[in-house]
Write an enzyme that holds these catalytic residues in place. Structure first.
Site, PDB file in Angstrom:
ATOM      1  N   LYS A   1     -12.592  -0.296   1.131  1.00 15.78           N
ATOM      2  CA  LYS A   1     -11.893   0.491   0.109  1.00 15.78           C
ATOM      3  C   LYS A   1     -12.722   0.500  -1.178  1.00 15.78           C
ATOM      4  CE  LYS A   1      -7.302   0.076   2.146  1.00 15.78           C
ATOM      5  NZ  LYS A   1      -7.725  -0.452   3.447  1.00 15.78           N
TER       6      LYS A   1
ATOM      7  N   SER B   1       0.789  -1.226   0.000  1.00 15.72           N
ATOM      8  CA  SER B   1       0.000   0.000   0.000  1.00 15.72           C
ATOM      9  C   SER B   1       0.823   1.279   0.000  1.00 15.72           C
ATOM     10  CB  SER B   1      -0.940   0.005   1.215  1.00 15.72           C
ATOM     11  OG  SER B   1      -0.201  -0.029   2.425  1.00 15.72           O
TER      12      SER B   1
ATOM     13  N   HIS C   1      -5.689  -3.582  -1.464  1.00 14.53           N
ATOM     14  CA  HIS C   1      -5.447  -2.541  -2.467  1.00 14.53           C
ATOM     15  C   HIS C   1      -5.449  -3.122  -3.876  1.00 14.53           C
ATOM     16  CE1 HIS C   1      -4.633   0.812   0.280  1.00 14.53           C
ATOM     17  NE2 HIS C   1      -4.140  -0.125   1.086  1.00 14.53           N
TER      18      HIS C   1
END
Length: 427
Positions: A273, A214, A242
């Site tokens: 996310k 990340s 991610h």
């Protein structure tokens, strides 16, 4: 004996407990005062080092354009994990409202007591389908998913081999297990093979890596990792926080991007996310593992169930991605537009072809000052420094969203150039 005398004889032995003496109270105050001195000294050292992390206050919904307390007008947001722009997508929001009305605000219970609703099971089924794995278990966060996996799966006769730059939640989760712990150099296949050879006597071995790291936006060499794991009889785990939703042709993640979906055995990821951005995490993998996690994983057993509105939002986000990969496919061009323009301007951008675009600056104070100046120009970014990243590797981490327009990206680059020239970062 009178009643008053009798009561006094019973109470007196407990007088020091029920009503602490002045000396005892003073010692308590002294302890707090001493602790305050230590804490204030530690806080001051953070300020002096330029690594103080303030919290800006957003006064609007999450999105590519936001309102920030103390700033005039609309601010361009380039540092959220809202990769697909689904945090405020109208269908996702409406799904949360519908779940709130139908299922209530929360369960007031853990899953195994009276905290499992049909919408939880439906989301788990959809996530398993999305990742093409046998089963799924939901957690309050992916931090909890990482905290709850390793101590259940691995015992003292096993070994875990972890990339040295894995996320803090992976590191903390591994610390909880009793397996032999071996760390290999960042994305170094040769060093990983050395560790695999060292651990050949172990009952089970698990190679653990972030799919995407990340802070730098670099992608793990999963093909080589899977080759080595198969050669030495190890399993492979990846954290896809991610990557889920936008990497790979259908947004399935790093394993799809690199063609190893059938060779990665366990995947942890997040709902916080790309998949709506609210909260929640999960593990997908073999059904016996998921069943065992339901029986023994402490963060699952001792944490309240995900609230129905969060589940509703996440379910709709996953359904949108199962129906179409159009949003995920839009990310590449926007990411490369930013990376190319920034590189041409003279900035150093870490990673490659990932929406995480770290603008490398080195100095923590410089990163903080530039981020503040960017906000004055109407662009919201944050400086990252130690202990989030290693000392001397401070940066401003820019994150591209599918919701950004080309005009948004160009405006962000222009602000970086102006700020970079002010601070002598670019000519």
């Amino acid at each position: 004996m009178s009643m008053r005398t009798a009561v006094r004889s019973v109470v007196n032995p407990f007088k020091g407990i029920l009503w602490p003496s002045a000396a005892t109270s003073n010692r308590g105050y002294t302890a707090i005062a001493d602790a305050r001195v230590v804490l204030e000294s530690e806080l001051e050292s953070i300020r002096v080092a330029g690594t103080w992390k303030g919290e800006r206050i957003i006064t609007s919904k999450q999105g590519p354009q936001i309102n920030v307390d103390g700033s005039r007008g609309t601010i361009l947001n380039f540092c959220a994990n809202n990769y697909l722009g689904l945090s405020s997508h109208p269908e996702v929001v409406q799904a949360g409202i519908d779940a709130l009305k139908t299922y209530g605000a929360g369960l007031s219970s853990v899953r195994f007591i009276c905290g499992t609703q049909n919408l939880h099971k439906h989301l788990e089924q959809k996530i398993a389908e999305f990742h093409e794995r046998e089963d799924c278990i939901l957690y309050a966060s992916c931090f909890d998913a990482n905290a709850g996996l390793f101590e259940v799966l691995l015992g003292p006769d096993d070994a875990v081999l972890s990339d040295e730059l894995n996320h803090a939640s992976i590191i903390d989760g591994i610390r909880l297990c009793r397996a032999k712990r071996l760390r290999y150099k960042h994305m170094d296949l040769s060093d990983l093979e050395t560790r695999l050879k060292e651990s050949q006597s172990s009952r089970m071995r698990l190679v653990v890596t972030d799919g995407v790291f990340s802070m730098d936006g670099d992608v793990a060499p999963l093909q080589g990792i899977c080759d080595l794991a198969e050669q030495y009889g190890a399993m492979v785990f990846i954290d896809e926080c991610h990557a889920t939703g936008f990497l790979g042709s259908r947004g399935r993640g790093t394993d799809e991007l690199l063609g190893v979906m059938d060779r990665v055995h366990i995947v942890n990821s997040t709902l916080g996310k790309a998949l709506g951005g609210a909260a929640g995490g999960y593990t997908v993998g073999p059904k016996p593992l998921i069943d065992l996690l339901r029986q023994r994983s402490r963060p699952y057993l001792f944490s309240n169930s995900l609230p129905p509105p969060v589940v509703g939002c996440a379910t709709r986000a996953v359904e949108l991605l199962l129906a179409s990969s159009e949003i995920a496919q839009s990310m590449t061009a926007k990411t490369m537009r930013f990376r190319n323009k920034m590189t041409q301007a003279g900035f150093t951008i870490a990673g490659s072809a990932h929406p995480i675009c770290p603008v490398m600056l080195g100095d923590a104070r410089l990163a903080s000052l530039m981020a503040d100046d960017m906000l004055k120009l109407g662009v919201y970014v944050i400086g990252f420094s130690y202990p989030v990243v290693p000392k001397g590797k401070a940066r401003i981490r820019v994150q591209i969203s599918a919701a950004h327009t080309d005009e948004d990206i160009d405006r962000c680059v222009d602000a970086f150039i102006k700020t970079g020239k002010k601070h002598g970062v670019v000519p």
